[in-house]
Design a protein around this motif. Structure first.
Motif, PDB file in Angstrom:
ATOM      1  N   ILE A   1      37.720   7.591 -46.843  1.00 46.97           N
ATOM      2  CA  ILE A   1      39.058   7.905 -45.935  1.00 46.97           C
ATOM      3  C   ILE A   1      39.946   8.842 -46.478  1.00 46.97           C
ATOM      4  CG2 ILE A   1      40.853   6.827 -45.005  1.00 46.97           C
ATOM      5  CD1 ILE A   1      39.017   4.401 -44.410  1.00 46.97           C
ATOM      6  N   ASP A   2      40.243   8.710 -47.703  1.00 49.83           N
ATOM      7  CA  ASP A   2      41.266   9.716 -48.456  1.00 49.83           C
ATOM      8  C   ASP A   2      40.912  10.955 -48.415  1.00 49.83           C
ATOM      9  OD1 ASP A   2      43.921   9.645 -50.049  1.00 49.83           O
ATOM     10  OD2 ASP A   2      42.380  10.357 -51.557  1.00 49.83           O
ATOM     11  N   LEU A   3      39.670  11.075 -48.940  1.00 52.35           N
ATOM     12  CA  LEU A   3      39.020  12.592 -48.917  1.00 52.35           C
ATOM     13  C   LEU A   3      38.974  13.318 -47.515  1.00 52.35           C
ATOM     14  CD1 LEU A   3      37.525  14.853 -50.404  1.00 52.35           C
ATOM     15  CD2 LEU A   3      35.354  13.740 -49.789  1.00 52.35           C
ATOM     16  N   GLY A   4      38.752  12.314 -46.501  1.00 54.45           N
ATOM     17  CA  GLY A   4      38.886  12.894 -44.949  1.00 54.45           C
ATOM     18  C   GLY A   4      40.256  13.433 -44.644  1.00 54.45           C
ATOM     19  N   ARG A   5      41.168  12.605 -45.133  1.00 52.66           N
ATOM     20  CA  ARG A   5      42.625  12.972 -44.986  1.00 52.66           C
ATOM     21  C   ARG A   5      42.934  14.259 -45.395  1.00 52.66           C
ATOM     22  NH1 ARG A   5      45.408   6.926 -45.290  1.00 52.66           N
ATOM     23  NH2 ARG A   5      44.500   6.131 -43.147  1.00 52.66           N
ATOM     24  N   TRP A   6      42.374  14.598 -46.624  1.00 53.72           N
ATOM     25  CA  TRP A   6      42.626  15.929 -47.457  1.00 53.72           C
ATOM     26  C   TRP A   6      42.107  16.802 -46.381  1.00 53.72           C
ATOM     27  CZ3 TRP A   6      46.307  17.060 -50.546  1.00 53.72           C
ATOM     28  CH2 TRP A   6      47.043  16.332 -51.382  1.00 53.72           C
ATOM     29  N   MET A   7      40.585  16.675 -46.196  1.00 58.90           N
ATOM     30  CA  MET A   7      40.082  17.684 -45.680  1.00 58.90           C
ATOM     31  C   MET A   7      40.319  18.045 -44.394  1.00 58.90           C
ATOM     32  SD  MET A   7      36.368  17.009 -47.272  1.00 58.90           S
ATOM     33  CE  MET A   7      35.633  18.541 -46.748  1.00 58.90           C
ATOM     34  N   ASN A   8      40.835  17.227 -43.383  1.00 57.84           N
ATOM     35  CA  ASN A   8      41.533  17.534 -42.229  1.00 57.84           C
ATOM     36  C   ASN A   8      42.911  18.005 -41.924  1.00 57.84           C
ATOM     37  OD1 ASN A   8      43.120  15.328 -41.760  1.00 57.84           O
ATOM     38  ND2 ASN A   8      41.802  14.212 -40.530  1.00 57.84           N
ATOM     39  N   GLY A   9      43.417  17.844 -43.155  1.00 57.94           N
ATOM     40  CA  GLY A   9      45.032  18.587 -43.136  1.00 57.94           C
ATOM     41  C   GLY A   9      45.989  17.378 -42.872  1.00 57.94           C
ATOM     42  N   SER A  10      45.678  16.023 -42.936  1.00 53.46           N
ATOM     43  CA  SER A  10      46.522  14.958 -42.824  1.00 53.46           C
ATOM     44  C   SER A  10      47.465  14.854 -43.863  1.00 53.46           C
ATOM     45  CB  SER A  10      45.934  13.666 -42.746  1.00 53.46           C
ATOM     46  OG  SER A  10      45.225  13.575 -41.409  1.00 53.46           O
TER      47      SER A  10
END
Length: 68
Positions: free
Chosen positions: A25-34
């Motif tokens: 979840i954390d990695l996804g947030r970094w990757m989508n620009g959150s």
């Protein structure tokens, strides 16, 4: 230490997270620009376009020199 995503107790294997799910979840947030690192530099579209063009040219030149 608690997991920054769900606040459960962290697990050494996934530290600082409690599970692979929270780490993903954390990695996804970094990757989508959150998450974003603030910058005081102004965005210049022309400068970005020039840099992308130069990088593309370098990449194309490198691929021509390497055997497939």
């Amino acid at each position: 230490m608690s997991c920054p995503i769900c606040r459960a107790q962290s697990v050494d294997t996934y530290r600082p997270f409690c599970s692979k799910r929270c780490a993903d979840i954390d990695l996804g947030r970094w990757m989508n620009g959150s998450y974003a690192v603030p910058s005081e530099r102004e965005f210049d579209p022309e400068e970005v376009a020039k840099a992308l063009g130069e990088a593309s040219e370098e990449n194309n030149a490198d691929s021509l020199d390497k055997p497939h």
